[in-house]
Scaffold this motif. Structure first.
Motif, PDB file in Angstrom:
ATOM      1  N   SER A 171       0.808  -1.222   0.000  1.00 38.46           N
ATOM      2  CA  SER A 171       0.000   0.000   0.000  1.00 38.46           C
ATOM      3  C   SER A 171       0.839   1.270   0.000  1.00 38.46           C
ATOM      4  O   SER A 171       0.334   2.333   0.325  1.00 38.46           O
ATOM      5  CB  SER A 171      -0.890  -0.008   1.240  1.00 38.46           C
ATOM      6  OG  SER A 171      -1.666  -1.152   1.266  1.00 38.46           O
ATOM      7  N   ALA A 220       2.901   8.522  -2.879  1.00 37.59           N
ATOM      8  CA  ALA A 220       2.881   9.458  -1.752  1.00 37.59           C
ATOM      9  C   ALA A 220       3.230   8.786  -0.445  1.00 37.59           C
ATOM     10  O   ALA A 220       3.840   9.407   0.431  1.00 37.59           O
ATOM     11  CB  ALA A 220       1.496  10.102  -1.635  1.00 37.59           C
ATOM     12  N   LEU A 221       2.871   7.515  -0.267  1.00 32.95           N
ATOM     13  CA  LEU A 221       3.143   6.833   0.988  1.00 32.95           C
ATOM     14  C   LEU A 221       4.645   6.713   1.230  1.00 32.95           C
ATOM     15  O   LEU A 221       5.142   6.951   2.314  1.00 32.95           O
ATOM     16  CB  LEU A 221       2.502   5.446   0.984  1.00 32.95           C
ATOM     17  CG  LEU A 221       1.034   5.372   0.595  1.00 32.95           C
ATOM     18  CD1 LEU A 221       0.526   3.955   0.780  1.00 32.95           C
ATOM     19  CD2 LEU A 221       0.224   6.347   1.404  1.00 32.95           C
ATOM     20  N   SER A 264       0.788  15.802   7.027  1.00 30.02           N
ATOM     21  CA  SER A 264       1.177  14.896   5.951  1.00 30.02           C
ATOM     22  C   SER A 264       1.096  13.438   6.389  1.00 30.02           C
ATOM     23  O   SER A 264       0.584  12.580   5.662  1.00 30.02           O
ATOM     24  CB  SER A 264       2.594  15.233   5.478  1.00 30.02           C
ATOM     25  OG  SER A 264       3.044  14.323   4.511  1.00 30.02           O
ATOM     26  N   ARG A 273      -2.558  12.409   6.723  1.00 28.95           N
ATOM     27  CA  ARG A 273      -3.149  12.174   5.404  1.00 28.95           C
ATOM     28  C   ARG A 273      -2.658  10.859   4.801  1.00 28.95           C
ATOM     29  O   ARG A 273      -3.413  10.143   4.136  1.00 28.95           O
ATOM     30  CB  ARG A 273      -2.825  13.342   4.481  1.00 28.95           C
ATOM     31  CG  ARG A 273      -3.718  14.558   4.704  1.00 28.95           C
ATOM     32  CD  ARG A 273      -3.280  15.712   3.852  1.00 28.95           C
ATOM     33  NE  ARG A 273      -4.293  16.759   3.784  1.00 28.95           N
ATOM     34  CZ  ARG A 273      -4.068  18.007   3.405  1.00 28.95           C
ATOM     35  NH1 ARG A 273      -2.835  18.372   3.052  1.00 28.95           N
ATOM     36  NH2 ARG A 273      -5.047  18.883   3.363  1.00 28.95           N
ATOM     37  N   THR A 274      -1.395  10.555   5.003  1.00 26.10           N
ATOM     38  CA  THR A 274      -0.844   9.328   4.446  1.00 26.10           C
ATOM     39  C   THR A 274      -1.504   8.106   5.056  1.00 26.10           C
ATOM     40  O   THR A 274      -1.821   7.140   4.347  1.00 26.10           O
ATOM     41  CB  THR A 274       0.678   9.285   4.661  1.00 26.10           C
ATOM     42  OG1 THR A 274       1.275  10.377   3.966  1.00 26.10           O
ATOM     43  CG2 THR A 274       1.265   7.984   4.149  1.00 26.10           C
ATOM     44  N   TRP A 275      -1.734   8.131   6.356  1.00 31.07           N
ATOM     45  CA  TRP A 275      -2.457   7.023   6.972  1.00 31.07           C
ATOM     46  C   TRP A 275      -3.861   6.921   6.390  1.00 31.07           C
ATOM     47  O   TRP A 275      -4.393   5.816   6.216  1.00 31.07           O
ATOM     48  CB  TRP A 275      -2.495   7.184   8.486  1.00 31.07           C
ATOM     49  CG  TRP A 275      -1.208   6.779   9.142  1.00 31.07           C
ATOM     50  CD1 TRP A 275      -0.303   7.580   9.752  1.00 31.07           C
ATOM     51  CD2 TRP A 275      -0.683   5.452   9.232  1.00 31.07           C
ATOM     52  NE1 TRP A 275       0.765   6.848  10.213  1.00 31.07           N
ATOM     53  CE2 TRP A 275       0.553   5.546   9.911  1.00 31.07           C
ATOM     54  CE3 TRP A 275      -1.133   4.211   8.802  1.00 31.07           C
ATOM     55  CZ2 TRP A 275       1.341   4.418  10.162  1.00 31.07           C
ATOM     56  CZ3 TRP A 275      -0.347   3.086   9.061  1.00 31.07           C
ATOM     57  CH2 TRP A 275       0.868   3.209   9.739  1.00 31.07           C
ATOM     58  N   GLY A 276      -4.461   8.061   6.084  1.00 29.71           N
ATOM     59  CA  GLY A 276      -5.767   8.038   5.425  1.00 29.71           C
ATOM     60  C   GLY A 276      -5.697   7.388   4.055  1.00 29.71           C
ATOM     61  O   GLY A 276      -6.615   6.659   3.645  1.00 29.71           O
ATOM     62  N   ASP A 277      -4.607   7.635   3.326  1.00 28.82           N
ATOM     63  CA  ASP A 277      -4.414   7.007   2.021  1.00 28.82           C
ATOM     64  C   ASP A 277      -4.289   5.485   2.166  1.00 28.82           C
ATOM     65  O   ASP A 277      -4.823   4.717   1.359  1.00 28.82           O
ATOM     66  CB  ASP A 277      -3.167   7.562   1.333  1.00 28.82           C
ATOM     67  CG  ASP A 277      -3.327   9.016   0.896  1.00 28.82           C
ATOM     68  OD1 ASP A 277      -4.477   9.481   0.817  1.00 28.82           O
ATOM     69  OD2 ASP A 277      -2.299   9.674   0.656  1.00 28.82           O
ATOM     70  N   ILE A 278      -3.548   5.053   3.189  1.00 29.32           N
ATOM     71  CA  ILE A 278      -3.394   3.614   3.413  1.00 29.32           C
ATOM     72  C   ILE A 278      -4.749   2.998   3.748  1.00 29.32           C
ATOM     73  O   ILE A 278      -5.109   1.932   3.242  1.00 29.32           O
ATOM     74  CB  ILE A 278      -2.390   3.351   4.545  1.00 29.32           C
ATOM     75  CG1 ILE A 278      -1.002   3.885   4.171  1.00 29.32           C
ATOM     76  CG2 ILE A 278      -2.301   1.852   4.848  1.00 29.32           C
ATOM     77  CD1 ILE A 278      -0.002   3.835   5.300  1.00 29.32           C
ATOM     78  N   ALA A 328      -7.628   4.024   2.817  1.00 30.26           N
ATOM     79  CA  ALA A 328      -8.404   3.946   1.576  1.00 30.26           C
ATOM     80  C   ALA A 328      -7.980   2.736   0.749  1.00 30.26           C
ATOM     81  O   ALA A 328      -8.815   2.045   0.155  1.00 30.26           O
ATOM     82  CB  ALA A 328      -8.240   5.234   0.775  1.00 30.26           C
ATOM     83  N   GLU A 329      -6.673   2.448   0.682  1.00 27.44           N
ATOM     84  CA  GLU A 329      -6.194   1.278  -0.046  1.00 27.44           C
ATOM     85  C   GLU A 329      -6.694  -0.015   0.580  1.00 27.44           C
ATOM     86  O   GLU A 329      -6.852  -1.030  -0.091  1.00 27.44           O
ATOM     87  CB  GLU A 329      -4.662   1.272  -0.094  1.00 27.44           C
ATOM     88  CG  GLU A 329      -4.069   2.323  -1.012  1.00 27.44           C
ATOM     89  CD  GLU A 329      -4.485   2.101  -2.458  1.00 27.44           C
ATOM     90  OE1 GLU A 329      -4.700   0.935  -2.846  1.00 27.44           O
ATOM     91  OE2 GLU A 329      -4.613   3.089  -3.181  1.00 27.44           O
TER      92      GLU A 329
END
Length: 283
Positions: free
Chosen positions: A22, A26-27, A146, A149-154, A156-157
């Motif tokens: 994941s 960006a991650l 940042s 937000r990155t944890w939010g991206d993970i 979402a994945e």
């Protein structure tokens, strides 16, 4: 026959596969987790990723403590000024009220008074080797945003499933045993995706605003203190009692020189667990 140790290694490998899958783009750039696999691997592991949420115990967490952390910040200022080389350990200037308001809008939460006080003291620090929390840097607001937000991206994945990677909490029932919770606000970063953070979504055995360990290698979320003020008081007490090291021994290879003396752990996360009698980070 596969023994318990081998099972543990297998479970970690499966977990790392899920995590690594994941973390492209960006991650990886955010420094949360090292990218190891292609994004398709998380999709191929959908059966593994379908863990169901654990049953939340009945009840309500203790309310947020409205505390003034000015006195403990003064204690830390005095200790840092006396013991840490100012050429290496450098705080950023204070954040502004407007910057804190903007951060609140991004995360969609009202920040505790103590959190605002902390950042009106200093807007974190920008060196990841010379941090003031036993070598760990207090994240500047922009980096905290940042990382959040990155944890939010993970998440979402993971299809929004906080429990894709199983977890636990210590004490049991005090914190959400999720792998990710959007109401965890990172305070520090160890460079490997692990944080000390503010927990604004505790389970009934905990308290809103408690300070926890969470992150890539923190399957078992540990409550370090019931509030930000209590956490900083614990840190100040450890330092004032002489429980610190600032130099590495000859031929000793360390990531950060500022560490606990007892236990002689190379990682503050590890040392904190030992001091509190908490279990290790992995299930």
């Amino acid at each position: 026959m596969v023994d318990d140790a081998q099972i543990s290694v297998m479970d970690r490998s499966r977990r790392n596969l899920l995590i690594g899958a994941s973390l492209l783009g960006a991650l990886s750039l955010a420094g949360l987790l090292p990218a190891r696999c292609a994004m398709q691997q998380i999709r191929r592991n959908s059966a593994i990723a379908g863990n169901q949420p654990p049953k939340r115990p009945p009840g309500t967490a203790k309310p947020l403590v409205d505390e003034d952390i000015g006195p403990v910040l003064a204690r830390l200022d005095a200790w840092y000024a006396t013991h840490l080389p100012p050429g290496q350990y450098k705080f950023n200037p204070p954040a502004t009220e407007a910057e804190l308001d903007a951060f609140e809008r991004v995360i969609g939460l009202k920040l505790p008074r103590a959190y605002r006080q902390l950042y009106l003291w200093h807007d974190g620090e920008s060196d990841d080797r010379w941090g003031h929390i036993y070598g760990l840097p207090l994240l500047p607001l922009d980096q905290a945003r940042s990382q959040w937000r990155t944890w939010g991206d993970i998440l979402a994945e993971f299809g929004g499933n906080r429990y894709t990677i199983p977890g636990a909490a210590w004490p049991e029932g005090a914190a959400d045993p999720a792998y990710i919770n959007p109401l965890w606000i990172p305070l520090t970063h160890d460079g490997s995706g692990n944080h000390i953070g503010l927990d604004l979504d505790p389970w009934p055995g905990g308290r809103t605003g408690q300070v926890i360990l969470f992150g890539r290698d923190e399957d078992v979320k540990v409550v370090l203190a019931g509030s930000l003020g209590k956490f900083l008081e614990w840190i100040a007490g450890l330092l004032e009692s002489g429980n610190f090291r600032l130099d590495a021994e000859a031929e000793e290879r360390v990531l950060r020189q500022f560490r606990l003396k007892v236990p002689p752990a190379n990682s503050f996360h590890e040392g904190a667990r030992i001091l509190l009698g908490a279990p290790g980070p992995f299930l």
